[in-house]
Design an enzyme around this catalytic site. Structure first.
Site, PDB file in Angstrom:
ATOM      1  N   TYR A  27       0.829  -1.199   0.000  1.00  0.00           N
ATOM      2  CA  TYR A  27       0.000   0.000   0.000  1.00  0.00           C
ATOM      3  C   TYR A  27       0.870   1.258   0.000  1.00  0.00           C
ATOM      4  O   TYR A  27       2.057   1.205   0.313  1.00  0.00           O
ATOM      5  CB  TYR A  27      -0.925  -0.015   1.233  1.00  0.00           C
ATOM      6  CG  TYR A  27      -2.125   0.887   1.063  1.00  0.00           C
ATOM      7  CD1 TYR A  27      -2.984   0.725  -0.016  1.00  0.00           C
ATOM      8  CD2 TYR A  27      -2.378   1.926   1.957  1.00  0.00           C
ATOM      9  CE1 TYR A  27      -4.073   1.565  -0.193  1.00  0.00           C
ATOM     10  CE2 TYR A  27      -3.469   2.755   1.790  1.00  0.00           C
ATOM     11  CZ  TYR A  27      -4.303   2.573   0.714  1.00  0.00           C
ATOM     12  OH  TYR A  27      -5.382   3.403   0.529  1.00  0.00           O
TER      13      TYR A  27
ATOM     14  N   ASN B 107     -15.185   3.751   0.729  1.00  0.00           N
ATOM     15  CA  ASN B 107     -15.675   3.596  -0.645  1.00  0.00           C
ATOM     16  C   ASN B 107     -16.653   4.694  -1.052  1.00  0.00           C
ATOM     17  O   ASN B 107     -16.496   5.294  -2.121  1.00  0.00           O
ATOM     18  CB  ASN B 107     -16.256   2.196  -0.854  1.00  0.00           C
ATOM     19  CG  ASN B 107     -15.149   1.161  -0.939  1.00  0.00           C
ATOM     20  OD1 ASN B 107     -14.179   1.357  -1.652  1.00  0.00           O
ATOM     21  ND2 ASN B 107     -15.277   0.080  -0.197  1.00  0.00           N
TER      22      ASN B 107
ATOM     23  N   SER C 166     -18.323  -4.098  -6.973  1.00  0.00           N
ATOM     24  CA  SER C 166     -17.663  -3.853  -5.692  1.00  0.00           C
ATOM     25  C   SER C 166     -18.475  -2.829  -4.908  1.00  0.00           C
ATOM     26  O   SER C 166     -19.381  -2.181  -5.450  1.00  0.00           O
ATOM     27  CB  SER C 166     -16.257  -3.299  -5.943  1.00  0.00           C
ATOM     28  OG  SER C 166     -16.360  -2.034  -6.592  1.00  0.00           O
TER      29      SER C 166
ATOM     30  N   ARG D 286     -17.205  -9.452 -14.003  1.00  0.00           N
ATOM     31  CA  ARG D 286     -16.732 -10.763 -14.499  1.00  0.00           C
ATOM     32  C   ARG D 286     -17.804 -11.832 -14.386  1.00  0.00           C
ATOM     33  O   ARG D 286     -17.727 -12.851 -15.042  1.00  0.00           O
ATOM     34  CB  ARG D 286     -15.535 -11.242 -13.656  1.00  0.00           C
ATOM     35  CG  ARG D 286     -14.398 -10.277 -13.586  1.00  0.00           C
ATOM     36  CD  ARG D 286     -13.202 -10.886 -12.894  1.00  0.00           C
ATOM     37  NE  ARG D 286     -13.369 -11.019 -11.447  1.00  0.00           N
ATOM     38  CZ  ARG D 286     -12.399 -11.335 -10.615  1.00  0.00           C
ATOM     39  NH1 ARG D 286     -11.186 -11.571 -11.088  1.00  0.00           N
ATOM     40  NH2 ARG D 286     -12.611 -11.426  -9.319  1.00  0.00           N
TER      41      ARG D 286
HETATM   42  N1  LIG Z   1      -7.873   4.882  -4.805  1.00  0.00           N
HETATM   43  C1  LIG Z   1      -8.626   4.966  -3.733  1.00  0.00           C
HETATM   44  O1  LIG Z   1      -8.543   5.885  -2.936  1.00  0.00           O
HETATM   45  C2  LIG Z   1      -9.650   3.892  -3.485  1.00  0.00           C
HETATM   46  C3  LIG Z   1     -10.557   4.007  -2.415  1.00  0.00           C
HETATM   47  C4  LIG Z   1     -11.499   2.976  -2.236  1.00  0.00           C
HETATM   48  C5  LIG Z   1     -11.480   1.857  -3.079  1.00  0.00           C
HETATM   49  N2  LIG Z   1     -10.557   1.795  -4.087  1.00  0.00           N
HETATM   50  C6  LIG Z   1     -10.465   0.661  -5.002  1.00  0.00           C
HETATM   51  O2  LIG Z   1     -11.756   0.328  -5.464  1.00  0.00           O
HETATM   52  C7  LIG Z   1     -11.777  -1.050  -5.799  1.00  0.00           C
HETATM   53  C8  LIG Z   1     -12.984  -1.697  -5.149  1.00  0.00           C
HETATM   54  O3  LIG Z   1     -12.849  -1.670  -3.716  1.00  0.00           O
HETATM   55  P1  LIG Z   1     -14.041  -2.241  -2.801  1.00  0.00           P
HETATM   56  O4  LIG Z   1     -13.641  -2.165  -1.364  1.00  0.00           O
HETATM   57  O5  LIG Z   1     -15.288  -1.585  -3.220  1.00  0.00           O
HETATM   58  O6  LIG Z   1     -14.035  -3.766  -3.293  1.00  0.00           O
HETATM   59  P2  LIG Z   1     -14.907  -4.998  -2.790  1.00  0.00           P
HETATM   60  O7  LIG Z   1     -16.287  -4.590  -2.461  1.00  0.00           O
HETATM   61  O8  LIG Z   1     -14.117  -5.727  -1.751  1.00  0.00           O
HETATM   62  O9  LIG Z   1     -14.976  -5.898  -4.114  1.00  0.00           O
HETATM   63  C9  LIG Z   1     -13.818  -6.273  -4.835  1.00  0.00           C
HETATM   64  C10 LIG Z   1     -14.198  -6.271  -6.302  1.00  0.00           C
HETATM   65  O10 LIG Z   1     -13.043  -6.426  -7.096  1.00  0.00           O
HETATM   66  C11 LIG Z   1     -13.303  -7.296  -8.172  1.00  0.00           C
HETATM   67  N3  LIG Z   1     -12.034  -7.888  -8.585  1.00  0.00           N
HETATM   68  C12 LIG Z   1     -11.087  -8.456  -7.798  1.00  0.00           C
HETATM   69  N4  LIG Z   1     -10.031  -8.859  -8.537  1.00  0.00           N
HETATM   70  C13 LIG Z   1     -10.324  -8.538  -9.829  1.00  0.00           C
HETATM   71  C14 LIG Z   1      -9.637  -8.693 -11.066  1.00  0.00           C
HETATM   72  N5  LIG Z   1      -8.424  -9.264 -11.128  1.00  0.00           N
HETATM   73  N6  LIG Z   1     -10.243  -8.281 -12.200  1.00  0.00           N
HETATM   74  C15 LIG Z   1     -11.471  -7.707 -12.168  1.00  0.00           C
HETATM   75  N7  LIG Z   1     -12.175  -7.514 -11.009  1.00  0.00           N
HETATM   76  C16 LIG Z   1     -11.604  -7.928  -9.864  1.00  0.00           C
HETATM   77  C17 LIG Z   1     -14.284  -8.296  -7.597  1.00  0.00           C
HETATM   78  O11 LIG Z   1     -15.004  -8.854  -8.660  1.00  0.00           O
HETATM   79  P3  LIG Z   1     -15.757 -10.272  -8.523  1.00  0.00           P
HETATM   80  O12 LIG Z   1     -17.094  -9.968  -7.878  1.00  0.00           O
HETATM   81  O13 LIG Z   1     -15.857 -10.710  -9.942  1.00  0.00           O
HETATM   82  O14 LIG Z   1     -14.888 -11.169  -7.678  1.00  0.00           O
HETATM   83  C18 LIG Z   1     -15.141  -7.382  -6.703  1.00  0.00           C
HETATM   84  O15 LIG Z   1     -16.197  -6.802  -7.469  1.00  0.00           O
HETATM   85  C19 LIG Z   1     -10.427  -1.623  -5.329  1.00  0.00           C
HETATM   86  O16 LIG Z   1      -9.537  -1.637  -6.411  1.00  0.00           O
HETATM   87  C20 LIG Z   1      -9.967  -0.598  -4.316  1.00  0.00           C
HETATM   88  O17 LIG Z   1      -8.568  -0.598  -4.142  1.00  0.00           O
HETATM   89  C21 LIG Z   1      -9.665   2.796  -4.307  1.00  0.00           C
END
Ligand SMILES: NC(=O)c1ccc[n+]([C@@H]2O[C@H](COP(=O)([O-])OP(=O)(O)OC[C@H]3O[C@@H](n4cnc5c(N)ncnc54)[C@H](OP(=O)(O)O)[C@@H]3O)[C@@H](O)[C@H]2O)c1
Length: 324
Positions: free
Chosen positions: A52, A124, A151, A173
């Site tokens: 991270y 989120n 997500s 997916r």
């Molecule tokens: N930059 C920032 O400040 C920030 C802040 C918050 C969140 N985020 C990002 O937002 C994203 C979602 O976070 P979340 O907490 O909402 O997630 P989450 O609810 O835990 O869900 C994870 C999601 O990622 C998908 N996924 C995992 N590996 C994948 C891959 N290789 N290819 C395509 N899809 C994949 C899963 O799809 P399946 O259902 O198909 O398994 C699921 O929909 C993450 O990347 C997180 O790091 C970024």
């Protein structure tokens, strides 16, 4: 009292321990929280894996968000009472039962919002809000494409974009997520098991999308970028396909005059006025209270079963919340 800790970085299922610790005492200006629920987010697992953007000194307790009640207040704290339901803004180490935090960082939780939703209200939803309303200022009739759309963050993006009158194309997916996302306001859903992103986007919006939110990177992230119209902007905010990298084609980016920019909530929160962050979160909690912003259904595990909980999260079984 229980605290989840790790003494070295590594695979979460190998390094996480559940330990007995003493409850902290709230100092001046602090409140002691009894936490009842905290989600497992990709950023928590990235931290434990040492991947991270900011890392704690060890030993450390994971977790940047949670919900709970005020158990006690320190000297000089006004406007908070014992038993009040709250979420902390900017706390770290929420995967434990008690935490002393700056009393000013607490937000009240409306009665209509249960702890399993409240504990997910910060990261989120705030990231989705900041990307749509601060970084991009998405407007009526504009098209936005995003991946990992089922997500927690993706679902909030769909609902906030619709409130702003914008249209979303959502990449997933799993076929079973299609109807669910349409039911919360998605305009289109592309399932990569059956369709090619670029071709399908051409059918939906021939000129391409104005904005892209890429949580995945790699080949899929690049397909989102290729789906942008000239002058479009992509925010790269996740790296779920790590270690795969994006096969960037300079020619395409320059001839279409595209903008590719990173977004990291931690960095946004360092520069956005605290009043703006608080009002955004209050708006998010108010929408949740009115049933106008739904977070995903969750699977719960007691904190003592953190290893099983992390394994379920890693298997892609949806959002997992540690309770108790
Ligand atoms: N930059 C920032 O400040 C920030 C802040 C918050 C969140 N985020 C990002 O937002 C994203 C979602 O976070 P979340 O907490 O909402 O997630 P989450 O609810 O835990 O869900 C994870 C999601 O990622 C998908 N996924 C995992 N590996 C994948 C891959 N290789 N290819 C395509 N899809 C994949 C899963 O799809 P399946 O259902 O198909 O398994 C699921 O929909 C993450 O990347 C997180 O790091 C970024």
């Amino acid at each position: 009292l229980l605290s989840v800790r790790f003494h070295q970085f590594g695979e979460p299922t190998d390094v996480l321990r559940v330990e007995e610790v003493e409850a902290p005492r709230p100092g001046r200006g602090e409140a002691l929280l009894r936490l009842t629920a905290r989600p497992i987010n990709p950023s928590d697992l990235l931290t434990i894996r040492r991947r991270y953007g900011s890392l704690p000194s060890l030993p450390a307790t994971p977790g940047w968000e949670g919900a709970g009640v005020v158990e006690a207040v320190g000297a000089g704290v006004k406007g908070l009472c014992e038993g009040q339901r709250v979420i902390p803004m900017g706390a770290s180490g929420t995967w434990q039962q008690y935490l002393a935090v700056d009393a000013e960082s607490l937000l009240s939780v409306p009665d209509e919002v249960d702890d399993l939703s409240a504990c997910q209200a910060l990261l989120n939803p705030l990231a989705a809000w900041a990307m749509l309303h601060d970084e991009l200022t998405v407007k009526k009739e504009e098209w936005l494409i995003q991946n990992a759309a089922a997500s927690a963050l993706g679902r909030v993006v769909i609902q906030l974009a619709r409130r702003a009158g914008a249209r979303t194309i959502n990449v997933v997916r799993k076929r079973e997520q299609l109807d669910e996302l349409l039911s919360i306001g998605a305009d289109a859903v592309i399932c990569t098991a059956d369709e090619t992103i670029v071709d399908r986007v051409k059918e939906i919006v021939p000129d391409g999308a104005r904005y892209a939110l890429d949580a995945v990177g790699g080949q899929q992230g690049w397909e989102l970028v290729r789906s942008l119209r000239p002058g479009g902007t992509a925010l790269l905010h996740g790296s779920l396909s790590h270690p795969e990298t994006m096969p960037l084609n300079n020619g395409l980016v320059l001839t279409r005059s595209l903008t590719l920019r990173g977004f990291w909530l931690t960095e946004w929160r360092n520069r956005a006025p605290i009043s703006r962050q608080k009002s955004a979160l209050e708006e998010i909690l108010a929408l949740m209270a009115r049933g106008a912003l739904a977070l995903p259904p969750v699977q719960t595990f007691p904190m003592a079963e953190v290893v099983a909980a992390v394994a379920a999260s890693d298997r892609g079984e949806g959002k997992v919340v540690l309770v108790g």
